[in-house]
Design an enzyme around this catalytic site. Structure first.
Site, short mmCIF file in Angstrom:
data_model
loop_
_atom_site.label_atom_id
_atom_site.label_comp_id
_atom_site.label_asym_id
_atom_site.label_seq_id
_atom_site.Cartn_x
_atom_site.Cartn_y
_atom_site.Cartn_z
N LYS A 13 0.84 -1.21 0.00
CA LYS A 13 0.00 0.00 0.00
C LYS A 13 0.87 1.26 0.00
O LYS A 13 0.69 2.16 -0.81
CB LYS A 13 -0.93 0.03 1.24
CG LYS A 13 -1.89 -1.14 1.33
CD LYS A 13 -2.81 -1.03 2.53
CE LYS A 13 -2.11 -1.06 3.89
NZ LYS A 13 -1.48 -2.37 4.21
N ARG A 88 -9.97 0.53 8.63
CA ARG A 88 -9.50 -0.81 8.91
C ARG A 88 -10.52 -1.62 9.70
O ARG A 88 -10.25 -2.77 10.05
CB ARG A 88 -8.25 -0.72 9.76
CG ARG A 88 -6.97 -0.96 9.01
CD ARG A 88 -5.91 -0.62 10.03
NE ARG A 88 -4.71 -1.30 9.85
CZ ARG A 88 -3.66 -0.80 9.21
NH1 ARG A 88 -3.74 0.35 8.61
NH2 ARG A 88 -2.55 -1.46 9.18
N ARG A 122 11.68 -5.97 5.54
CA ARG A 122 11.49 -4.55 5.21
C ARG A 122 12.41 -3.66 6.04
O ARG A 122 12.60 -3.87 7.23
CB ARG A 122 10.04 -4.15 5.46
CG ARG A 122 9.83 -2.63 5.28
CD ARG A 122 8.39 -2.24 5.19
NE ARG A 122 7.64 -2.61 6.38
CZ ARG A 122 6.34 -2.40 6.51
NH1 ARG A 122 5.65 -1.87 5.52
NH2 ARG A 122 5.73 -2.77 7.61
N ARG A 153 11.13 -1.58 11.42
CA ARG A 153 10.01 -1.18 12.27
C ARG A 153 9.84 -2.21 13.39
O ARG A 153 9.93 -3.41 13.15
CB ARG A 153 8.71 -1.11 11.44
CG ARG A 153 8.43 0.25 10.87
CD ARG A 153 7.33 0.27 9.85
NE ARG A 153 6.07 -0.34 10.27
CZ ARG A 153 4.97 -0.33 9.51
NH1 ARG A 153 4.96 0.25 8.34
NH2 ARG A 153 3.87 -0.91 9.94
N ARG A 164 -0.43 -9.09 13.45
CA ARG A 164 -1.02 -8.11 12.52
C ARG A 164 -1.83 -8.80 11.44
O ARG A 164 -2.89 -8.32 11.03
CB ARG A 164 0.09 -7.26 11.89
CG ARG A 164 0.63 -6.21 12.85
CD ARG A 164 1.97 -5.68 12.41
NE ARG A 164 1.92 -4.95 11.17
CZ ARG A 164 2.98 -4.75 10.38
NH1 ARG A 164 4.17 -5.22 10.73
NH2 ARG A 164 2.85 -4.07 9.27
P1 AP5 Z 1 4.83 -1.67 1.98
O1 AP5 Z 1 4.54 -0.81 0.79
O2 AP5 Z 1 5.55 -1.05 3.11
O3 AP5 Z 1 3.47 -2.38 2.46
P2 AP5 Z 1 2.21 -1.81 3.22
O4 AP5 Z 1 1.01 -2.43 2.60
O5 AP5 Z 1 2.24 -0.31 3.28
O6 AP5 Z 1 2.44 -2.48 4.63
P3 AP5 Z 1 2.39 -1.87 6.10
O7 AP5 Z 1 3.12 -2.82 7.00
O8 AP5 Z 1 2.82 -0.44 6.12
O9 AP5 Z 1 0.88 -1.99 6.39
P4 AP5 Z 1 0.21 -2.03 7.73
O10 AP5 Z 1 -1.16 -1.91 7.22
O11 AP5 Z 1 0.47 -3.15 8.63
O12 AP5 Z 1 0.92 -0.85 8.54
P5 AP5 Z 1 0.51 0.64 8.87
O13 AP5 Z 1 1.73 1.45 8.91
O14 AP5 Z 1 -0.63 1.06 8.02
O15 AP5 Z 1 5.63 -2.95 1.46
C1 AP5 Z 1 6.07 -3.98 2.35
C2 AP5 Z 1 7.40 -4.59 1.89
O16 AP5 Z 1 7.20 -5.29 0.66
C3 AP5 Z 1 8.52 -3.58 1.61
O17 AP5 Z 1 9.74 -4.14 2.01
C4 AP5 Z 1 8.46 -3.38 0.09
O18 AP5 Z 1 9.72 -3.01 -0.42
C5 AP5 Z 1 8.02 -4.76 -0.37
N1 AP5 Z 1 7.18 -4.74 -1.58
C6 AP5 Z 1 6.13 -3.91 -1.84
N2 AP5 Z 1 5.55 -4.20 -3.02
C7 AP5 Z 1 6.26 -5.26 -3.53
C8 AP5 Z 1 6.15 -6.02 -4.75
N3 AP5 Z 1 5.21 -5.77 -5.67
N4 AP5 Z 1 7.02 -7.04 -4.93
C9 AP5 Z 1 7.99 -7.31 -4.00
N5 AP5 Z 1 8.15 -6.62 -2.84
C10 AP5 Z 1 7.29 -5.60 -2.61
O19 AP5 Z 1 -0.07 0.47 10.36
C11 AP5 Z 1 0.79 0.15 11.44
C12 AP5 Z 1 0.00 0.05 12.73
O20 AP5 Z 1 -0.64 1.31 13.01
C13 AP5 Z 1 -1.16 -0.95 12.72
O21 AP5 Z 1 -0.74 -2.26 13.05
C14 AP5 Z 1 -2.09 -0.36 13.77
O22 AP5 Z 1 -1.65 -0.65 15.07
C15 AP5 Z 1 -1.94 1.14 13.55
N6 AP5 Z 1 -2.94 1.66 12.59
C16 AP5 Z 1 -2.70 2.21 11.36
N7 AP5 Z 1 -3.86 2.55 10.76
C17 AP5 Z 1 -4.86 2.20 11.62
C18 AP5 Z 1 -6.28 2.27 11.57
N8 AP5 Z 1 -6.91 2.77 10.49
N9 AP5 Z 1 -6.98 1.81 12.63
C19 AP5 Z 1 -6.37 1.33 13.72
N10 AP5 Z 1 -5.03 1.22 13.85
C20 AP5 Z 1 -4.28 1.65 12.80
MG MG Z 2 2.38 1.13 4.86
#
Ligand code: AP5
Ligand code: MG
Length: 207
Positions: A13, A88, A122, A153, A164
């Site tokens: 994402k 979410r 990552r 992270r 997660r």
């Molecule tokens: P990346 O692009 O970083 O993936 P992502 O989908 O953004 O994953 P996140 O871990 O950021 O999502 P998340 O939803 O758990 O975390 P968030 O920060 O939102 O890519 C991942 C890896 O894959 C990288 O190494 C990249 O290089 C690689 N990659 C990408 N595309 C690729 C491809 N096509 N091929 C190969 N490799 C690839 O949330 C964190 C925490 O915050 C949550 O756990 C929660 O506690 C809190 N939080 C955030 N939003 C909310 C909400 N709305 N409600 C409640 N709590 C929330």
């Molecule tokens: Mg992200």
């Protein structure tokens, strides 16, 4: 265009949001990034969110809903925005309907097995948001874009990744049905290489 990126942790994402937002000239609103910044700055919101994030659990709905409602009032959202990682839960999605009109929900789909591999390798730059995978860093530990030190992270450690993923299946996956009923879901295969995934997202958005 007001767009949501839905998908499990590690689906890509954030990686895709950066490129899509640059192309469309709209802001990326990542609740994860906003919360991590709040933790770094030790704000009251950050202090309240930290224990949830560290355990791989969701931060309470009321906290993130207030963050997003306030953020969408900024002028830069007038021409559209991309919500990365919000909503979410069904409760967040229902709240969003009361203050925003969404045009498309891109569901980036990747198998659990691949997600674990991506997240555990990552590395991120807290300064500019750059995201990398160790397999492509050739031993480097600094950001290609800004030269800052890359970090792992805390919630990308193995045990937290698994929690997660189970939180995603229990609480966020039901949103696929929620938005299918509203005719907004656009599915994209997130397992394909990054450039193909990017092209597929532009295609479903007609951008
Ligand atoms: P990346 O692009 O970083 O993936 P992502 O989908 O953004 O994953 P996140 O871990 O950021 O999502 P998340 O939803 O758990 O975390 P968030 O920060 O939102 O890519 C991942 C890896 O894959 C990288 O190494 C990249 O290089 C690689 N990659 C990408 N595309 C690729 C491809 N096509 N091929 C190969 N490799 C690839 O949330 C964190 C925490 O915050 C949550 O756990 C929660 O506690 C809190 N939080 C955030 N939003 C909310 C909400 N709305 N409600 C409640 N709590 C929330
Ligand atoms: Mg992200």
């Amino acid at each position: 265009m007001n767009v949501i990126f839905l998908g499990p942790p590690g689906a890509g994402k954030g990686t895709q949001a950066v490129r899509v937002c640059e192309r469309l000239g709209i802001p990326q609103i990542s609740t994860g990034d906003i919360l991590r910044r709040a933790i770094k700055d030790q704000t009251p919101t950050g202090l309240a969110a930290k224990s949830y994030i560290d355990k791989g659990q969701l931060v309470p709905d009321s906290v993130v809903i207030d963050i997003v409602r306030e953020r969408l009032e900024h002028d830069d959202c007038k021409g559209g925005y991309l919500l990365d990682g919000f909503p979410r839960t069904v409760q967040q999605a229902e709240a969003l309907e009361t203050f925003a009109k969404i045009d498309a929900v891109v569901d980036i789909d990747v198998s659990d097995e691949k997600l674990v591999e991506r997240l555990s390798g990552r590395r991120v730059c807290l300064s500019c948001g750059g995201t990398y995978h160790v397999s492509r860093l050739n031993g480097s530990t600094t950001c290609e874009k800004c030269g800052e030190q890359l970090i792992q992270r805390d919630d990308d450690k193995a045990e937290t990744v698994l929690s997660r993923l189970s939180v995603y299946h229990a609480q966020t996956e039901p949103l696929i049905d929620f938005y299918t009923q509203r005719g907004l879901i656009k599915k994209v295969d997130g397992a394909q290489p990054m450039d193909e995934c990017y092209a597929a997202i532009l295609a479903v958005l007609g951008a």
